[in-house]
Design a protein around this motif. Structure first.
Motif, PDB file in Angstrom:
ATOM      1  N   PHE A  23      -8.757  -9.274  15.089  1.00 54.21           N
ATOM      2  CA  PHE A  23      -7.678 -10.243  15.282  1.00 54.21           C
ATOM      3  C   PHE A  23      -6.841  -9.645  16.608  1.00 54.21           C
ATOM      4  O   PHE A  23      -5.461  -9.603  16.773  1.00 54.21           O
ATOM      5  CB  PHE A  23      -6.623 -10.312  14.370  1.00 54.21           C
ATOM      6  CG  PHE A  23      -7.333 -10.859  12.715  1.00 54.21           C
ATOM      7  CD1 PHE A  23      -8.032 -12.208  12.737  1.00 54.21           C
ATOM      8  CD2 PHE A  23      -7.558  -9.792  11.755  1.00 54.21           C
ATOM      9  CE1 PHE A  23      -8.969 -12.389  11.638  1.00 54.21           C
ATOM     10  CE2 PHE A  23      -8.259 -10.223  10.588  1.00 54.21           C
ATOM     11  CZ  PHE A  23      -8.990 -11.294  10.492  1.00 54.21           C
ATOM     12  N   HIS A  24      -7.530  -8.840  17.396  1.00 56.71           N
ATOM     13  CA  HIS A  24      -6.980  -8.023  18.321  1.00 56.71           C
ATOM     14  C   HIS A  24      -6.973  -8.653  19.977  1.00 56.71           C
ATOM     15  O   HIS A  24      -6.434  -7.845  20.734  1.00 56.71           O
ATOM     16  CB  HIS A  24      -7.652  -6.593  18.416  1.00 56.71           C
ATOM     17  CG  HIS A  24      -8.963  -6.911  18.961  1.00 56.71           C
ATOM     18  ND1 HIS A  24      -9.941  -7.223  17.975  1.00 56.71           N
ATOM     19  CD2 HIS A  24      -9.575  -6.447  19.994  1.00 56.71           C
ATOM     20  CE1 HIS A  24     -11.145  -7.235  18.921  1.00 56.71           C
ATOM     21  NE2 HIS A  24     -10.965  -6.592  20.021  1.00 56.71           N
ATOM     22  N   SER A  25      -7.780  -9.532  20.054  1.00 61.61           N
ATOM     23  CA  SER A  25      -7.954  -9.954  21.285  1.00 61.61           C
ATOM     24  C   SER A  25      -6.729 -10.637  22.287  1.00 61.61           C
ATOM     25  O   SER A  25      -6.890 -10.352  23.535  1.00 61.61           O
ATOM     26  CB  SER A  25      -8.981 -11.327  21.404  1.00 61.61           C
ATOM     27  OG  SER A  25      -8.215 -12.434  20.668  1.00 61.61           O
ATOM     28  N   TRP A  26      -5.782 -10.831  21.838  1.00 60.68           N
ATOM     29  CA  TRP A  26      -4.551 -10.761  22.618  1.00 60.68           C
ATOM     30  C   TRP A  26      -3.778  -9.610  23.197  1.00 60.68           C
ATOM     31  O   TRP A  26      -3.253  -9.953  24.158  1.00 60.68           O
ATOM     32  CB  TRP A  26      -3.305 -11.720  21.660  1.00 60.68           C
ATOM     33  CG  TRP A  26      -3.065 -10.980  20.620  1.00 60.68           C
ATOM     34  CD1 TRP A  26      -3.574 -10.728  19.373  1.00 60.68           C
ATOM     35  CD2 TRP A  26      -1.849  -9.934  20.422  1.00 60.68           C
ATOM     36  NE1 TRP A  26      -2.861  -9.841  18.419  1.00 60.68           N
ATOM     37  CE2 TRP A  26      -1.902  -9.443  19.058  1.00 60.68           C
ATOM     38  CE3 TRP A  26      -0.724  -9.686  21.413  1.00 60.68           C
ATOM     39  CZ2 TRP A  26      -0.769  -8.495  18.937  1.00 60.68           C
ATOM     40  CZ3 TRP A  26       0.185  -8.726  21.032  1.00 60.68           C
ATOM     41  CH2 TRP A  26       0.220  -8.194  19.577  1.00 60.68           C
ATOM     42  N   THR A  27      -4.212  -8.617  22.290  1.00 55.24           N
ATOM     43  CA  THR A  27      -3.481  -7.132  22.768  1.00 55.24           C
ATOM     44  C   THR A  27      -3.447  -6.775  24.208  1.00 55.24           C
ATOM     45  O   THR A  27      -2.522  -6.531  24.873  1.00 55.24           O
ATOM     46  CB  THR A  27      -3.663  -6.060  21.842  1.00 55.24           C
ATOM     47  OG1 THR A  27      -3.641  -6.870  20.455  1.00 55.24           O
ATOM     48  CG2 THR A  27      -2.881  -5.095  21.918  1.00 55.24           C
ATOM     49  N   PRO A  28      -4.665  -6.530  24.703  1.00 56.23           N
ATOM     50  CA  PRO A  28      -4.808  -6.036  26.258  1.00 56.23           C
ATOM     51  C   PRO A  28      -4.338  -7.098  26.985  1.00 56.23           C
ATOM     52  O   PRO A  28      -3.660  -6.579  28.167  1.00 56.23           O
ATOM     53  CB  PRO A  28      -6.399  -5.458  26.324  1.00 56.23           C
ATOM     54  CG  PRO A  28      -6.660  -6.691  25.117  1.00 56.23           C
ATOM     55  CD  PRO A  28      -6.144  -6.490  24.118  1.00 56.23           C
ATOM     56  N   ASP A  29      -4.456  -8.313  27.010  1.00 60.80           N
ATOM     57  CA  ASP A  29      -3.840  -9.197  27.921  1.00 60.80           C
ATOM     58  C   ASP A  29      -2.427  -9.364  27.942  1.00 60.80           C
ATOM     59  O   ASP A  29      -1.757  -9.451  28.910  1.00 60.80           O
ATOM     60  CB  ASP A  29      -4.475 -10.521  27.790  1.00 60.80           C
ATOM     61  CG  ASP A  29      -6.020 -10.807  27.884  1.00 60.80           C
ATOM     62  OD1 ASP A  29      -6.419  -9.977  28.835  1.00 60.80           O
ATOM     63  OD2 ASP A  29      -6.675 -11.499  27.353  1.00 60.80           O
ATOM     64  N   VAL A  30      -1.779  -9.223  26.874  1.00 58.74           N
ATOM     65  CA  VAL A  30      -0.369  -9.270  26.842  1.00 58.74           C
ATOM     66  C   VAL A  30       0.286  -8.046  27.112  1.00 58.74           C
ATOM     67  O   VAL A  30       1.162  -8.077  27.606  1.00 58.74           O
ATOM     68  CB  VAL A  30       0.069  -9.627  24.984  1.00 58.74           C
ATOM     69  CG1 VAL A  30       1.706  -9.640  25.117  1.00 58.74           C
ATOM     70  CG2 VAL A  30      -0.531 -10.989  24.830  1.00 58.74           C
ATOM     71  N   TYR A  31      -0.209  -6.981  26.664  1.00 57.95           N
ATOM     72  CA  TYR A  31       0.148  -5.616  27.085  1.00 57.95           C
ATOM     73  C   TYR A  31       0.401  -5.421  28.727  1.00 57.95           C
ATOM     74  O   TYR A  31       1.167  -5.044  29.366  1.00 57.95           O
ATOM     75  CB  TYR A  31      -0.637  -4.443  26.550  1.00 57.95           C
ATOM     76  CG  TYR A  31      -0.189  -4.018  25.157  1.00 57.95           C
ATOM     77  CD1 TYR A  31       0.450  -4.885  24.151  1.00 57.95           C
ATOM     78  CD2 TYR A  31      -0.262  -2.545  24.806  1.00 57.95           C
ATOM     79  CE1 TYR A  31       0.785  -4.586  22.780  1.00 57.95           C
ATOM     80  CE2 TYR A  31       0.230  -2.579  23.335  1.00 57.95           C
ATOM     81  CZ  TYR A  31       0.651  -3.294  22.511  1.00 57.95           C
ATOM     82  OH  TYR A  31       0.930  -2.846  21.305  1.00 57.95           O
ATOM     83  N   GLN A  32      -0.862  -6.073  29.323  1.00 51.54           N
ATOM     84  CA  GLN A  32      -1.009  -6.064  30.584  1.00 51.54           C
ATOM     85  C   GLN A  32       0.054  -6.876  31.490  1.00 51.54           C
ATOM     86  O   GLN A  32       0.655  -6.599  32.371  1.00 51.54           O
ATOM     87  CB  GLN A  32      -2.308  -6.178  31.118  1.00 51.54           C
ATOM     88  CG  GLN A  32      -2.641  -6.114  32.786  1.00 51.54           C
ATOM     89  CD  GLN A  32      -4.290  -6.625  32.888  1.00 51.54           C
ATOM     90  OE1 GLN A  32      -4.774  -7.115  32.125  1.00 51.54           O
ATOM     91  NE2 GLN A  32      -4.466  -6.173  34.328  1.00 51.54           N
ATOM     92  N   GLY A  33       0.012  -8.055  30.926  1.00 52.82           N
ATOM     93  CA  GLY A  33       0.934  -9.309  31.659  1.00 52.82           C
ATOM     94  C   GLY A  33       2.215  -9.007  31.598  1.00 52.82           C
ATOM     95  O   GLY A  33       3.143  -9.268  32.451  1.00 52.82           O
ATOM     96  N   ALA A  34       2.846  -8.530  30.254  1.00 47.87           N
ATOM     97  CA  ALA A  34       4.158  -8.592  29.992  1.00 47.87           C
ATOM     98  C   ALA A  34       4.749  -7.607  30.888  1.00 47.87           C
ATOM     99  O   ALA A  34       4.429  -6.425  31.155  1.00 47.87           O
ATOM    100  CB  ALA A  34       4.487  -8.266  28.412  1.00 47.87           C
TER     101      ALA A  34
END
Length: 502
Positions: free
Chosen positions: A245-256
């Protein structure tokens, strides 16, 4: 005849103060002019967090199972988790108050200095402060909620502001919009899973109380209990970025925006793991034979996937995102341990990891070129030679993430793996040690890139941080160093506060 609910205002006061500060921030946003709004909002945020921390110290020896009609339980572990959230938020707000992280730098604005300052004041996003306080208040409620409805309400109270905060850089880059949208959509799915699981648990136990679910163990259909545990766990594991359930993490960390990433990475993990620890230690302890194998497999997968995939990352924020995933696996070892040592080790680990994370993302926000923040690792080559102090601090923080001796990360991993070993979970300890060794490779690779590789023409420089950023990074870094060198005080406190009322 309707009876007014009994509320323990004293033990609820730390949360109520932060909620009141958030509401006051909304009123300031609505009625105060732009000239002084940022300073007032920052003062309110720091003030309510300090007052809340003072109240937590005041109630540190008080326990209550009926703080809010049996929906909130204030106990030793709950107070420790709330204090951790507030302390980390207090450090994070200084990073967030550095408005250069959200808008164009005044120095880059053409024209006179007065015009630059006027434009910067116009672009300041002061709405971030009440959103931040609402998120903090929700995070404080989450680990002390003791029924499924209150848990869901707390989950949404801190999640909805985070969805908005992740998109605050939408005018500067599309990645911020993408981050907010992905976080919102996947977060909505996770919340739906949580509610679905809560319905099954109610069908099993006939109550939404966590203690009631524990009392019903063995008296009804275990199939309903297992389904409920699985679906509720999905909703919670999403928040800690556990595999799969981790797929959101790298994109959100990078984009925020980087300060928001720091806040999310540090405080959300504390709140989410606080809730997970309470649910599994109190509500599901009697059914450990049903969920322990599942959580063990998820913990091992999370450690391995986070550590292995991080090797391939060329963006420093995405690398730390996968590092965060690996650390979620390490923390799940404390859940699987299901003993007091596991709970104490988890409390210690959350403090140590939170401080290191805030300092690391604070450093990342200082590395820029003429266009703004730079997170491409190829552009960080030779950074340590250009700015030895910043390079040295970042190297120390990476070594702490890796768990090198004399760092807080080493003490945290040693404590949590020891607790898992004592509970007989040898497989999770072996996987954790191997994953730590893999993780050390990419941390050391970055250090070599920073210090032992010659700078190239397109490398970046380090800006001089503002006073607020200096305060935040300094406090987080020094605290991390002290915990690594002299961990006994925090270990003792974690052990003393490692107690849930069952």
């Amino acid at each position: 005849m309707l009876v007014a609910p009994s509320l323990g205002y004293l033990v609820l006061s730390p949360m109520l103060i932060v909620f009141a500060g958030a509401v006051l921030g909304v009123l300031v946003e609505a009625f105060m002019g732009k000239t002084h709004r940022a300073a007032v909002q920052f003062t309110i945020s720091v003030g309510v967090l300090l007052i809340s921390l003072q109240q937590l110290w005041r109630i540190r020896d008080i326990s209550s199972t009926t703080a809010a009609v049996d929906s909130v339980t204030i106990d030793k572990a709950g107070i420790f988790l709330q204090a951790t959230v507030v302390l980390l938020a207090l450090i994070a707000v200084f990073l967030i108050a550095d408005q250069d992280n959200f808008v164009a730098q005044a120095s880059a604005v053409p024209g006179s200095n007065e015009e630059a300052i006027a434009l910067q004041q116009k672009n300041q996003q002061t709405e971030i402060f009440p959103l931040f306080l609402f998120a903090v208040a929700g995070m404080m409620l989450f680990p002390v909620a003791t029924d499924l409805i209150t848990l869901f309400v707390a989950l949404e109270v801190f999640s909805l502001p985070l969805y908005l905060l992740a998109g605050l850089s939408r005018r500067k880059r599309l990645l911020s919009q993408e981050a907010a949208l992905k976080y919102f959509l996947l977060g909505a799915y996770a919340s739906a899973f949580f509610l679905f699981g809560a319905a099954f648990l109610y069908g099993y136990a006939g109550t939404i109380s966590i203690r009631g679910i524990s009392a019903a163990a063995g008296s009804a259909n275990d199939v309903l209990l297992l389904i409920g545990i699985v679906f509720v766990s999905v909703g919670l594991l999403f928040k800690i970025s556990a595999v799969p359930f981790h797929s959101w993490t790298p994109d959100v960390y990078q984009g925020a925006p980087t300060p928001i990433t720091a806040f999310m990475a540090a405080c959300t993990k504390v709140a989410a793991f606080g809730a997970i620890l309470r649910i599994f230690y109190v509500g599901f302890a009697e059914a450990q034979t049903l969920w322990r194998p599942i959580i063990t497999v998820i913990a091992i997968l999370t450690m391995v996937v986070g550590s292995v995939v991080a090797i391939a990352q060329r963006d420093v924020k995405r690398m730390l995102a996968y590092s965060s995933i690996a650390h979620a696996g390490f923390l799940l070892s404390g859940v699987v341990a299901l003993n007091k040592d596991g709970l104490a080790a988890s409390l210690f680990y959350l403090v140590a990891y939170g401080l290191t994370t805030l300092a690391a993302f604070g450093i990342i926000g200082l590395v820029r070129d003429s266009t703004g923040e730079v997170t491409d690792l190829n552009r960080w080559i030779g950074l340590g030679k250009k700015s030895p102090l910043i390079g040295s601090i970042f190297a120390f923080l990476l070594l702490s993430f890796a768990g090198i001796p004399l760092t807080s990360g080493f003490i945290g991993k040693f404590a949590i793996f020891s607790a898992a070993y004592q509970s007989g979970n040898i497989a999770i300890v072996v996987a954790g040690v191997l994953s730590s060794a893999i993780a050390a490779f990419f941390y050391v690779r970055v250090i070599i890139m920073i210090f032992f590789t010659d700078p190239v023409n397109d490398s970046v420089s380090v800006i001089i941080p503002s006073v607020k950023s200096k305060i935040s990074i300094s406090i987080a870094t020094v605290s991390s160093i002290v915990i690594g060198i002299a961990p006994s005080a925090l270990l003792t406190a974690a052990n003393n506060f490692a107690n849930f009322i069952k």
